[in-house]
Write a protein that holds these residues in place. Structure first.
Motif, PDB file in Angstrom:
ATOM      1  N   LEU A 138     -13.205  -4.764  35.628  1.00  0.00           N
ATOM      2  CA  LEU A 138     -13.878  -5.634  34.649  1.00  0.00           C
ATOM      3  C   LEU A 138     -15.372  -5.688  34.930  1.00  0.00           C
ATOM      4  N   ILE A 139     -15.747  -5.671  36.202  1.00  0.00           N
ATOM      5  CA  ILE A 139     -17.167  -5.719  36.577  1.00  0.00           C
ATOM      6  C   ILE A 139     -17.882  -4.460  36.091  1.00  0.00           C
ATOM      7  N   VAL A 140     -17.212  -3.313  36.203  1.00  0.00           N
ATOM      8  CA  VAL A 140     -17.811  -2.063  35.702  1.00  0.00           C
ATOM      9  C   VAL A 140     -17.989  -2.165  34.185  1.00  0.00           C
ATOM     10  N   ALA A 141     -16.966  -2.701  33.505  1.00  0.00           N
ATOM     11  CA  ALA A 141     -17.069  -2.873  32.041  1.00  0.00           C
ATOM     12  C   ALA A 141     -18.223  -3.816  31.715  1.00  0.00           C
ATOM     13  N   ALA A 142     -18.382  -4.868  32.509  1.00  0.00           N
ATOM     14  CA  ALA A 142     -19.455  -5.850  32.259  1.00  0.00           C
ATOM     15  C   ALA A 142     -20.830  -5.204  32.401  1.00  0.00           C
ATOM     16  N   LYS A 143     -20.977  -4.344  33.404  1.00  0.00           N
ATOM     17  CA  LYS A 143     -22.285  -3.689  33.607  1.00  0.00           C
ATOM     18  C   LYS A 143     -22.571  -2.740  32.443  1.00  0.00           C
TER      19      LYS A 143
ATOM     20  N   VAL B  62      -3.040  -3.377  34.475  1.00  0.00           N
ATOM     21  CA  VAL B  62      -2.589  -4.235  33.362  1.00  0.00           C
ATOM     22  C   VAL B  62      -1.450  -3.562  32.603  1.00  0.00           C
ATOM     23  N   CYS B  63      -0.533  -4.422  32.089  1.00  0.00           N
ATOM     24  CA  CYS B  63       0.622  -3.884  31.343  1.00  0.00           C
ATOM     25  C   CYS B  63       0.326  -3.808  29.858  1.00  0.00           C
ATOM     26  N   ALA B  64      -0.682  -4.612  29.425  1.00  0.00           N
ATOM     27  CA  ALA B  64      -1.104  -4.601  28.015  1.00  0.00           C
ATOM     28  C   ALA B  64      -2.346  -5.474  27.918  1.00  0.00           C
ATOM     29  N   MET B  65      -3.059  -5.345  26.809  1.00  0.00           N
ATOM     30  CA  MET B  65      -4.281  -6.133  26.598  1.00  0.00           C
ATOM     31  C   MET B  65      -4.183  -6.855  25.263  1.00  0.00           C
ATOM     32  N   LEU B  66      -4.925  -7.959  25.161  1.00  0.00           N
ATOM     33  CA  LEU B  66      -5.039  -8.699  23.894  1.00  0.00           C
ATOM     34  C   LEU B  66      -6.518  -8.909  23.652  1.00  0.00           C
ATOM     35  N   SER B  67      -7.002  -8.475  22.500  1.00  0.00           N
ATOM     36  CA  SER B  67      -8.427  -8.619  22.190  1.00  0.00           C
ATOM     37  C   SER B  67      -8.582  -9.408  20.887  1.00  0.00           C
ATOM     38  N   GLU B  68      -9.624 -10.204  20.823  1.00  0.00           N
ATOM     39  CA  GLU B  68      -9.913 -10.929  19.574  1.00  0.00           C
ATOM     40  C   GLU B  68     -10.032  -9.958  18.425  1.00  0.00           C
ATOM     41  N   GLU B  69     -10.469  -8.719  18.724  1.00  0.00           N
ATOM     42  CA  GLU B  69     -10.785  -7.766  17.653  1.00  0.00           C
ATOM     43  C   GLU B  69      -9.589  -6.947  17.193  1.00  0.00           C
ATOM     44  N   ASP B  70      -8.448  -7.081  17.883  1.00  0.00           N
ATOM     45  CA  ASP B  70      -7.285  -6.259  17.497  1.00  0.00           C
ATOM     46  C   ASP B  70      -6.097  -7.150  17.166  1.00  0.00           C
TER      47      ASP B  70
ATOM     48  N   GLU C 165     -17.545  -4.158  18.188  1.00  0.00           N
ATOM     49  CA  GLU C 165     -16.702  -2.957  18.252  1.00  0.00           C
ATOM     50  C   GLU C 165     -16.991  -2.163  19.535  1.00  0.00           C
ATOM     51  N   LEU C 166     -18.264  -2.050  19.826  1.00  0.00           N
ATOM     52  CA  LEU C 166     -18.680  -1.255  20.992  1.00  0.00           C
ATOM     53  C   LEU C 166     -18.166  -1.897  22.284  1.00  0.00           C
ATOM     54  N   THR C 167     -18.358  -3.199  22.388  1.00  0.00           N
ATOM     55  CA  THR C 167     -17.919  -3.884  23.630  1.00  0.00           C
ATOM     56  C   THR C 167     -16.393  -3.887  23.730  1.00  0.00           C
ATOM     57  N   ASN C 168     -15.734  -4.030  22.568  1.00  0.00           N
ATOM     58  CA  ASN C 168     -14.264  -4.003  22.563  1.00  0.00           C
ATOM     59  C   ASN C 168     -13.762  -2.655  23.084  1.00  0.00           C
ATOM     60  N   ASN C 169     -14.344  -1.594  22.575  1.00  0.00           N
ATOM     61  CA  ASN C 169     -13.923  -0.248  23.013  1.00  0.00           C
ATOM     62  C   ASN C 169     -14.257   0.004  24.486  1.00  0.00           C
ATOM     63  N   THR C 170     -15.393  -0.532  24.927  1.00  0.00           N
ATOM     64  CA  THR C 170     -15.769  -0.352  26.344  1.00  0.00           C
ATOM     65  C   THR C 170     -14.698  -0.934  27.263  1.00  0.00           C
ATOM     66  N   ILE C 171     -14.262  -2.148  26.945  1.00  0.00           N
ATOM     67  CA  ILE C 171     -13.254  -2.792  27.812  1.00  0.00           C
ATOM     68  C   ILE C 171     -11.912  -2.065  27.692  1.00  0.00           C
ATOM     69  N   LYS C 172     -11.508  -1.722  26.478  1.00  0.00           N
ATOM     70  CA  LYS C 172     -10.193  -1.073  26.304  1.00  0.00           C
ATOM     71  C   LYS C 172     -10.161   0.272  27.031  1.00  0.00           C
TER      72      LYS C 172
ATOM     73  N   THR D  21      -1.673  -9.101  32.758  1.00  0.00           N
ATOM     74  CA  THR D  21      -2.134  -8.971  31.374  1.00  0.00           C
ATOM     75  C   THR D  21      -3.616  -9.339  31.355  1.00  0.00           C
ATOM     76  N   LEU D  22      -4.322  -8.801  30.388  1.00  0.00           N
ATOM     77  CA  LEU D  22      -5.746  -9.127  30.203  1.00  0.00           C
ATOM     78  C   LEU D  22      -5.961  -9.502  28.733  1.00  0.00           C
ATOM     79  N   ALA D  23      -6.379 -10.751  28.527  1.00  0.00           N
ATOM     80  CA  ALA D  23      -6.747 -11.200  27.172  1.00  0.00           C
ATOM     81  C   ALA D  23      -8.255 -11.392  27.191  1.00  0.00           C
ATOM     82  N   PHE D  24      -8.920 -10.958  26.105  1.00  0.00           N
ATOM     83  CA  PHE D  24     -10.389 -11.080  26.165  1.00  0.00           C
ATOM     84  C   PHE D  24     -11.018 -11.218  24.782  1.00  0.00           C
ATOM     85  N   ASP D  25     -12.132 -11.894  24.792  1.00  0.00           N
ATOM     86  CA  ASP D  25     -13.040 -11.941  23.655  1.00  0.00           C
ATOM     87  C   ASP D  25     -14.183 -11.030  24.055  1.00  0.00           C
ATOM     88  N   PRO D  26     -14.220  -9.804  23.523  1.00  0.00           N
ATOM     89  CA  PRO D  26     -15.186  -8.836  24.047  1.00  0.00           C
ATOM     90  C   PRO D  26     -16.624  -9.277  23.882  1.00  0.00           C
TER      91      PRO D  26
END
Ligand code: AHG
Ligand code: MN
Ligand code: MN
Length: 344
Positions: free
Chosen positions: A35-40, A89-97, A73-80, A112-117
């Motif tokens: 997640l830290i790599v995604a954040a950077k 993680v076994c699955a993800m939940l995003s505000e955008e999907d 969209e860009l941040t959502n794809n970065t995390i996914k 599990t990872l749920a996120f608001d990208p």
């Protein structure tokens, strides 16, 4: 809580935290580091948003029926992309999907990872602070037959109360970029040195100040609120309290966490599809509720229920949110109850 000196890197902090649990296998450490790599990566994207022609709207709508900004969209794809084959993680939940997002075959994991990208999308094009919010649970679905790396996650893995979160936090892209998170052992803030690409411990064991300094609510929605909520906001405005509303939940929350305050997003009658208010339980209210509780505050809905105890029935369900200084929030819920005859 582990006592580390200011300036320790977030990766070192997470590793030392893991040492506290001899039975830990390092999956949560690995997940947080991914997640830290995604954040950077997101921080780099956010910081050049004004240049790289990624401002503005993508022309698409998300499951919430809201305009999707290019940066959403860009941040959502970065995390996914980052998390789909990390193996934690076994699955993800995003505000955008709309649906839960599967990970690559054979790479399913324990959490599990749920996120608001990107939280605060309306502020992207006007250069106001925005953020990413995340919430981590241990999966409940598993299989004795096959190793869980081959068992994909399911909806039931996400429909857990906030009280069961393993970790939660946010990255705030503001005057500096900060990562604030908890694993249930206090709340710590790490500030990014962009020239080095490292997050350093800058805010140790954060506790919300006793005094409630700020009221944070969108009064533009006043006419849509229930009568008891209108009465409460009028009542609190008679106190010696300043009003601040940024319109990015993470930024409003962070200011209150550091300086003291109460944030409200009430249910309103403005949009029939958002009767429960605008904010989502699983990747906005619940992770911030975990953080505020760890920092000595509390998060409730407008019916006197603790956000951490709500049992979700839908992955994108919304909830009214009252969060901040404990005394203030409990007084608010008491006030709403006493004036509930005015509701609806
Ligand atoms: P998001 O950009 O992820 O959809 O979240 C926006 C939310 C939250 O950040 C903020 O508190 C709220 O929307 C502001 O809504 P209003 O503009 O209706 O006040
Ligand atoms: Mn949001
Ligand atoms: Mn968002």
């Amino acid at each position: 809580m582990i006592d580390k000196p200011l300036g320790v890197t977030v990766s070192r902090y997470i590793m030392d935290l893991q040492q506290m649990f001899p039975e830990a296998k390092g999956d949560l450490t690995g997940l947080l580091n991914e997640l830290i790599v995604a954040a950077k990566t997101i921080n780099a994207e956010v910081n050049k948003a004004g240049l790289a022609d990624i401002l503005g709207q993508s022309g698409k709508k998300n499951v919430q029926g809201e305009e999707v900004q290019n940066l959403d969209e860009l941040t959502n794809n970065t995390i996914k992309k980052r998390m789909e084959s990390c193996g934690y993680v076994c699955a993800m939940l995003s505000e955008e999907d709309e649906d839960i997002i599967p990970v690559r075959d054979g790479y399913s994991g324990k959490y599990t990872l749920a996120f608001d990208p990107l939280d605060g999308s309306s502020n992207i094009d006007v250069n106001v602070s925005i953020g990413t919010i995340f919430s981590i649970h241990k999966r409940v679905s598993s299989s004795t037959e096959t190793p869980y790396c081959n068992v994909p996650g399911s909806q039931e893995d996400f429909l857990q109360p906030g009280r069961k979160q393993v970790a939660a936090g946010y990255i705030l892209y503001g005057s500096s970029t900060m990562m604030v998170f908890t694993t249930g052992h206090g709340v710590n803030g790490f500030t990014l040195d962009p020239s080095v690409g490292e997050f350093y411990l800058s805010h140790k064991d954060i506790k919300i100040p006793k005094l409630c300094k700020y009221l944070s609510v969108n009064e533009g929605n006043h006419r849509y609120w229930n009568e008891n909520m209108k009465e409460y906001v009028d009542y609190i405005k008679d106190k010696n309290i300043s009003s601040r509303y940024i319109g990015s939940l993470v930024a409003d929350f962070h200011r209150n966490l550091i300086s003291g305050g109460i944030f409200l997003y009430p249910r309103d009658k403005k949009d029939p599809t958002k009767k429960e208010g605008k904010l989502r339980l699983l990747y906005e209210a619940a992770p911030l509720a975990f953080l505020i509780e760890q920092a000595g505050g509390v998060a409730m809905n407008d019916e006197g229920e603790n956000i951490m105890d709500l049992i979700p029935t839908k992955v994108h369900q919304r909830t009214p949110l009252i969060i901040g200084n404990k005394a203030e929030v409990l007084e608010a819920t008491e006030f709403l109850k006493e004036h509930s005859s005015l509701t609806r």
